[in-house]
Design an enzyme around this catalytic site. Structure first.
Site, PDB file in Angstrom:
ATOM      1  CD  GLU A 142      -2.893  -1.300   2.250  1.00  0.00           C
ATOM      2  OE1 GLU A 142      -4.125  -1.180   2.184  1.00  0.00           O
ATOM      3  OE2 GLU A 142      -2.312  -1.612   3.305  1.00  0.00           O
ATOM      4  CD  GLU A 163      -3.946  -6.296   3.979  1.00  0.00           C
ATOM      5  OE1 GLU A 163      -3.022  -5.481   4.123  1.00  0.00           O
ATOM      6  OE2 GLU A 163      -4.124  -6.925   2.907  1.00  0.00           O
TER       7      GLU A 163
END
Length: 708
Positions: A142, A163
């Site tokens: 990210e 995730e």
């Protein structure tokens, strides 16, 4: 509250963080392009301790951005890059800190803190570059998505947004930025599909092909090539082209496909995938800030939920407990293994021979009752080596060496006279196993370990007629051997520490997750699965329709339905294990007459797959004799879970394993049970089943749950 204050508060909650530094150095780009600031993420440890982002680490990145922001504003630099230490870019948030959070507002601060830092990269007055030089996951991916451009190393072994697999959403920009970069469909593949597919990783070339990275360079001179490329981009010599994003019906179809994937994997039982899809759906209009706010809220909600705590617990079991098995003897007692014998040359034995050959790289010799079977077994190993060669996984020299190391002989005395470790994989019948061990003992050296791959028989009884029963150990693999990591190591009544230590040493070299198990009927996984499957079979036999019984356990999100699993195991093996357990525990384990009829009819399972999807076999339906007690899905599920909770409670009372954690580790690594269940005991605790059945929870508060 400022970002610095947010992160300072979070850091106080997490005193044991392994802190990542963000070192800034300046480089003169080639061609007179100008001075470039390179931020290197590094926790000061080698590649076995990957770089992560806890609150103090984020504060360090924030401080580095303070510096380059000022330099950019003053015109001192032409661009900013982010890279990692050797072999590691960054692998995301530090989960050890997440476990400690007790309040929703603290969880919200973690999401907001990450966003506030990473967003500053995108807001700099000069272009920014991420150089994915090594493993990148979660927040590591990210931080790069916030940059203007990205390059990736062809040597990068693992890249993912894992995730959802753990029970979270990519919450530092992943759900919002990725679909806006590569389109919703590809983003759904990375965020939902790969995550739910046992956390599938991307290699460097795939990262480039998906459009996540703008350029791909070889690992040897990756940073140099990336900086040359950067100079070309900054000078205007190179224009980076990206595909246009379809923000029409294709976006909505991608989200629907994601829902279908989530439904097929977790059946609505775990919220993370659905929360991620909501954010991806909303990202269609390109409003990044709204996306970040939605990520913050989802992250905080999920951090305070049971699935994430179970996911982190499961992750820690697989990453840590599996590497230090509870109850294993001192490893200094282990003896060297320089040659391996395998009794049997069928499919299981041949798979074992291949595994020992590849991991130990020592001579492996197979025996069986006739030359034809031996030739077939050795032929299987050779064919698998050729496949590895064809895929480029090994070179010709290694292929030749492996083939030279594997042989087959009819006479055990020829094959095993100098073997240090002999494993049998013959028919699952006590008399046969005892005879095989007597034959091995007569010819193998006095120090050789005699291992059995039995799935349910007593190791102590198998060893009982030998002169040296202390060297017999259970070494139970799971099918497919190459894929499932679990190895149940069974200590017989007479097994000594040196034999056990040697078995654990071999397991480690085989790269298996070994769990020490007492010599009890069917050990761990098969005992629990047989009780689980047996209760479903009982419900069907009593009169509940097959479809209702199968659907009842869908909310667990298991890798496959019970009767599809039965097909994979084989009804005859399922029946054999249930008969073994019925003899040991007749009050709890039944032998289904319907299952016996299916086996007698030679059926491979309850379903036919002619239409591409499983449908009940009419011939099996004709065999079934059912009563008239029809349960609902809820009643069936309660009955099955009660049975499993009771069995686990009894196994812990009998000291079959050291702790409930070992039961969960076995189900995660040997049966593929989901991380969001934490194996099984956290789920039984969370749903109130443990207390209903056993009067207490399996785990202490704060273990796989939010700390009190």
């Amino acid at each position: 509250m400022s970002t610095a204050e947010l992160l300072k508060g979070a850091a106080e909650l997490f005193p044991d963080e392994v802190v990542t530094q963000a070192h800034v150095r300046h480089i003169e780009l080639p061609g007179g392009v100008g001075t470039f600031a390179l931020i290197t993420l590094d926790n000061g440890l080698d590649h076995t301790k990957p770089t992560t982002f806890g609150p103090q680490s984020l504060a360090n990145v924030d401080a580095a951005i303070d510096q380059v922001e000022a330099e950019a504003a003053e015109g001192k630099i032409v661009g900013v890059g982010v890279t990692g230490k050797p072999f590691i870019f960054a692998v995301g948030a530090d989960l050890k800190g997440v476990e400690l959070l007790k309040r929703h507002e603290d969880a919200l601060a973690i999401g907001k803190g990450g966003h506030d830092v990473f967003k500053r990269l995108a807001a700099l007055a000069v272009p920014t570059f991420a150089y994915y030089n090594g493993a990148a996951m979660g927040g590591g991916v990210e931080i790069g998505l916030h940059c203007s451009y990205r390059t990736v190393s062809a040597a990068l072994p693992a890249f993912s947004l894992p995730e959802v697999f753990l029970g979270l959403v990519p919450g530092w920009g992943g759900c919002t930025l990725l679909p806006n970069l590569i389109g919703a469909d590809r983003a759904v593949t990375v965020i939902i599909e790969n995550s739910l597919n046992q956390n599938k990783q991307l290699k460097g070339a795939q990262v480039y092909e998906l459009g996540i990275a703008d350029a791909l360079f070889e690992g040897a001179d990756f940073l140099e090539q990336s900086l040359l490329w950067t100079a070309s981009v900054l000078s205007g010599e190179l224009k980076v082209k990206r595909a246009e994003i379809d923000r029409g019906a294709a976006w909505d179809q991608a989200v629907e496909r994601g829902r279908f994937v989530a439904d097929s994997k977790v059946h609505g039982a775990a919220p993370a995938a659905y929360r991620a899809l909501e954010i991806i759906a909303a990202a269609k209009d390109g409003d990044l800030q709204a996306g970040y706010d939605a990520e913050d809220t989802a992250l905080a909600d999920l951090i305070m939920g049971g699935e994430l705590r179970s996911g982190i617990y499961a992750f820690n079991l697989v990453q840590r407990r599996a590497k230090r098995p509870a109850g294993a003897p001192d490893k200094s007692l282990a003896r060297p293994v320089t040659k391996v014998g395998v009794v049997g040359a069928g499919l299981m034995a041949s798979q074992l021979a291949l595994l020992f050959l590849r991991r130990l790289e020592v001579p492996v010799v197979l025996t069986d009752i006739d030359q034809e079977r031996i030739d077939k077994g050795v032929g299987y190993v050779h064919a698998e080596i050729d496949k590895l060669l064809g895929k480029g996984r090994i070179n010709q020299d290694k292929a030749n060496r492996y083939k030279g190391l594997v042989t087959g002989v009819l006479d055990k005395a020829d094959g095993f006279a100098d073997a240090d470790f002999v494993i049998e994989a013959v028919f699952e019948e006590m008399g046969v196993k005892q005879q095989v061990f007597a034959e091995i003992e007569a010819v193998a050296p006095a120090h050789a370990i005699l291992a059995t791959n039995t799935s349910s028989l007593s190791v102590s009884e198998m060893a009982s007629k030998l002169k040296n029963p202390e060297r017999v150990v259970g070494f139970h693999f799971f099918n497919p051997v190459a894929i499932l990591p679990l190895l149940e190591i069974v200590r017989g009544e007479q097994t000594d520490d040196a034999s056990l230590a040697t078995a654990f040493g071999v397991a480690k070299k085989l790269k298996k997750s070994a769990v020490l198990v007492k010599d009890a009927p069917a050990f761990v996984v098969n005992r629990i699965l047989t009780r689980f499957m047996g209760e479903i079979q009982n419900v069907i036999d009593e009169g509940t329709p097959v479809a209702v019984a199968e659907r009842a356990v869908e909310p667990l999100g298991l890798p496959m339905s019970p009767l599809v699993l039965l097909e994979l195991v084989g009804p005859a093996i399922g029946l054999h294990v249930s008969e073994t357990l019925n003899r040991a525990f007749p009050d709890r384990f039944t032998v289904s007459q319907n299952l016996a009829a299916v086996v007698k009819a030679g059926k491979r399972g309850f379903y036919v797959h002619d239409s591409g999807k499983p449908e009940l076999d009419p011939e099996v339906v004709a065999l079934l004799e059912q009563g008239d007690t029809v349960l609902t899905e809820e009643q069936t599920r309660a009955r099955v879970l009660d049975a499993v909770a009771q069995e686990i409670g009894l196994m812990l009372d009998e000291d079959v394993v050291a702790e409930a954690q070992d039961i969960d580790l076995c189900l995660l690594t040997g049966a593929g049970w989901p991380f969001h269940l934490g194996g099984i005991t956290p789920y039984l605790d969370r749903e109130g089943v443990s207390e209903r059945v056993n009067g207490k929870k399996f785990l202490e508060p704060g273990v796989a749950s939010v700390p009190v």
